[in-house]
Motif scaffolding. Structure first.
Motif, PDB file in Angstrom:
ATOM      1  N   ALA A  76      39.467 113.862  15.543  1.00 44.24           N
ATOM      2  CA  ALA A  76      39.844 112.897  14.517  1.00 44.24           C
ATOM      3  C   ALA A  76      39.276 111.526  14.873  1.00 44.24           C
ATOM      4  O   ALA A  76      38.812 111.297  15.990  1.00 44.24           O
ATOM      5  CB  ALA A  76      41.360 112.827  14.382  1.00 44.24           C
ATOM      6  N   ASP A  77      39.357 110.626  13.922  1.00 45.38           N
ATOM      7  CA  ASP A  77      38.940 109.242  14.172  1.00 45.38           C
ATOM      8  C   ASP A  77      40.106 108.338  14.537  1.00 45.38           C
ATOM      9  O   ASP A  77      39.895 107.218  15.004  1.00 45.38           O
ATOM     10  CB  ASP A  77      38.220 108.679  12.941  1.00 45.38           C
ATOM     11  CG  ASP A  77      36.772 109.148  12.862  1.00 45.38           C
ATOM     12  OD1 ASP A  77      36.114 109.229  13.917  1.00 45.38           O
ATOM     13  OD2 ASP A  77      36.301 109.444  11.750  1.00 45.38           O
ATOM     14  N   VAL A  78      41.345 108.832  14.326  1.00 41.46           N
ATOM     15  CA  VAL A  78      42.539 108.052  14.673  1.00 41.46           C
ATOM     16  C   VAL A  78      43.604 109.001  15.204  1.00 41.46           C
ATOM     17  O   VAL A  78      43.789 110.106  14.672  1.00 41.46           O
ATOM     18  CB  VAL A  78      43.095 107.285  13.457  1.00 41.46           C
ATOM     19  CG1 VAL A  78      44.384 106.551  13.844  1.00 41.46           C
ATOM     20  CG2 VAL A  78      42.082 106.291  12.915  1.00 41.46           C
ATOM     21  N   PHE A  94      45.334 104.996  18.367  1.00 41.10           N
ATOM     22  CA  PHE A  94      44.134 105.087  19.195  1.00 41.10           C
ATOM     23  C   PHE A  94      42.942 105.470  18.329  1.00 41.10           C
ATOM     24  O   PHE A  94      43.031 106.369  17.491  1.00 41.10           O
ATOM     25  CB  PHE A  94      44.327 106.135  20.293  1.00 41.10           C
ATOM     26  CG  PHE A  94      45.411 105.789  21.265  1.00 41.10           C
ATOM     27  CD1 PHE A  94      45.122 105.098  22.428  1.00 41.10           C
ATOM     28  CD2 PHE A  94      46.728 106.138  21.005  1.00 41.10           C
ATOM     29  CE1 PHE A  94      46.132 104.773  23.330  1.00 41.10           C
ATOM     30  CE2 PHE A  94      47.743 105.824  21.898  1.00 41.10           C
ATOM     31  CZ  PHE A  94      47.442 105.130  23.066  1.00 41.10           C
ATOM     32  N   THR A  95      41.833 104.793  18.545  1.00 39.78           N
ATOM     33  CA  THR A  95      40.604 105.110  17.824  1.00 39.78           C
ATOM     34  C   THR A  95      39.892 106.265  18.512  1.00 39.78           C
ATOM     35  O   THR A  95      39.690 106.242  19.736  1.00 39.78           O
ATOM     36  CB  THR A  95      39.667 103.893  17.786  1.00 39.78           C
ATOM     37  OG1 THR A  95      40.338 102.818  17.127  1.00 39.78           O
ATOM     38  CG2 THR A  95      38.385 104.220  17.040  1.00 39.78           C
ATOM     39  N   GLY A  96      39.527 107.282  17.720  1.00 39.96           N
ATOM     40  CA  GLY A  96      38.796 108.413  18.253  1.00 39.96           C
ATOM     41  C   GLY A  96      37.309 108.319  17.963  1.00 39.96           C
ATOM     42  O   GLY A  96      36.803 107.280  17.527  1.00 39.96           O
ATOM     43  N   ASP A  97      36.630 109.423  18.206  1.00 41.62           N
ATOM     44  CA  ASP A  97      35.195 109.534  17.921  1.00 41.62           C
ATOM     45  C   ASP A  97      34.966 110.966  17.456  1.00 41.62           C
ATOM     46  O   ASP A  97      34.586 111.839  18.245  1.00 41.62           O
ATOM     47  CB  ASP A  97      34.368 109.211  19.160  1.00 41.62           C
ATOM     48  CG  ASP A  97      32.864 109.133  18.878  1.00 41.62           C
ATOM     49  OD1 ASP A  97      32.412 109.778  17.910  1.00 41.62           O
ATOM     50  OD2 ASP A  97      32.157 108.443  19.629  1.00 41.62           O
ATOM     51  N   ALA A  98      35.197 111.209  16.158  1.00 42.33           N
ATOM     52  CA  ALA A  98      35.162 112.575  15.634  1.00 42.33           C
ATOM     53  C   ALA A  98      33.802 113.227  15.822  1.00 42.33           C
ATOM     54  O   ALA A  98      33.718 114.420  16.139  1.00 42.33           O
ATOM     55  CB  ALA A  98      35.568 112.577  14.157  1.00 42.33           C
TER      56      ALA A  98
END
Length: 288
Positions: A76-78, A94-98
């Motif tokens: 996910a991105d969040v 938290f910021t992700g990096d899908a």
């Protein structure tokens, strides 16, 4: 190409979150525990990673006992945080990096790890508290954001059967290959959480095995295959039922080079009836 800067280990004790939120980190009970994170924080500040892959076990917030994947990867991105019953105040998302996560998932499957992919995922204290210990607090609604992207990698250490130490080490090795095959320039640190020795229930509640903890730390630095000789039952006999969480440190260690350099080591007991350890391992001498 993506590069693995190194790895960190950390216990993820629930009470740590409240100690940080309530400003108790320098009180006598907590001071030595939190002082052990200062060199790790300094190292992170020096190497400046872009992404933190957090290996942790979910405690019922995202997966309950009726459905528990052995390994689950956030794609996910969040990632939102919520309290799963410890009275912990939620922190900022938290910021992700899908895109990176999907690359990791595809590579892991190609390497015969049938990973569960999660496009929605909440993260609990197992994920959050080590990040708070390393990066400080970011309360929900404060407007503050975390200074790094994160990817959750959940390992089942709750509902038996749980993966073996050997399987976790192999997962780390596959993860390392997956990271280093990513074509974008990303600086990655892997955070292995959980442990060390502790047991929360039964006749042995309160168990801490300092000698076993210290040997595990030494062996994870220089000879992680040492832990793979033990069955899960043998690890729990030494470290307590919840001490099995230390196998997640092997995921971090497996992703690093065999000759990863020790930067920092710290061990402290007791904190919330748990043996608590911190390691910082660097893949190679970096220019920083």
């Amino acid at each position: 190409m993506a590069s693995i800067l190194g790895g960190i280990t950390s216990s993820h004790i629930p009470a740590v979150g409240n100690a940080i939120a309530e400003g108790k980190t320098q009180e006598p009970y907590w001071k030595r525990f939190f002082d052990g994170y200062e060199p790790a924080k300094a190292w992170l500040d020096a190497v400046k990673p872009d992404v933190l892959i957090v290996v942790y076990n979910d405690h019922g917030l995202n997966f309950f006992l009726d459905k528990v994947p052995t390994f689950a990867l956030g794609c996910a991105d969040v990632y939102e945080n919520a309290d799963e019953g410890w009275g912990l105040k939620p922190v900022a998302p938290f910021t992700g990096d899908a895109e990176f996560s999907w690359h990791l998932a595809e590579s892991l499957v190609e390497q015969e790890f049938d990973i569960c992919t999660c496009q929605e995922m909440k993260v609990d204290h197992g994920f959050v508290n080590p990040i708070r210990a390393l990066y400080g607090n970011r309360e929900e609604g404060s407007g503050d954001s975390w200074p790094i992207k994160t990817i959750p990698l959940a390992v089942n250490t709750v509902q038996h059967p749980v993966p073996s130490a050997a399987r976790c080490l192999k997962l780390g090795q596959a993860l390392g290959k997956a990271i280093e095959s990513y074509p974008e320039d990303l600086r990655v640190v892997i955070l292995g959480t959980g442990g060390m020795s502790h047991q929360l229930q039964g006749e042995r509640a309160g168990l801490i095995n300092v000698d076993f903890d210290l040997e595990c730390m030494e062996r994870i630095i220089s000879e992680p295959e040492w832990m793979t000789q033990f069955s899960n039952a043998e690890i729990m006999a030494q470290a307590g039922t919840e001490g099995i969480e230390t196998i997640m440190w092997l995921v971090m260690r497996g992703a690093l080079a065999d000759d990863a350099k020790l930067i920092h080591k710290h061990y402290h007991v007791p904190i919330s009836n748990t043996g608590a350890g911190v390691l910082v391992l660097e893949n190679e001498r970096l220019s920083y």
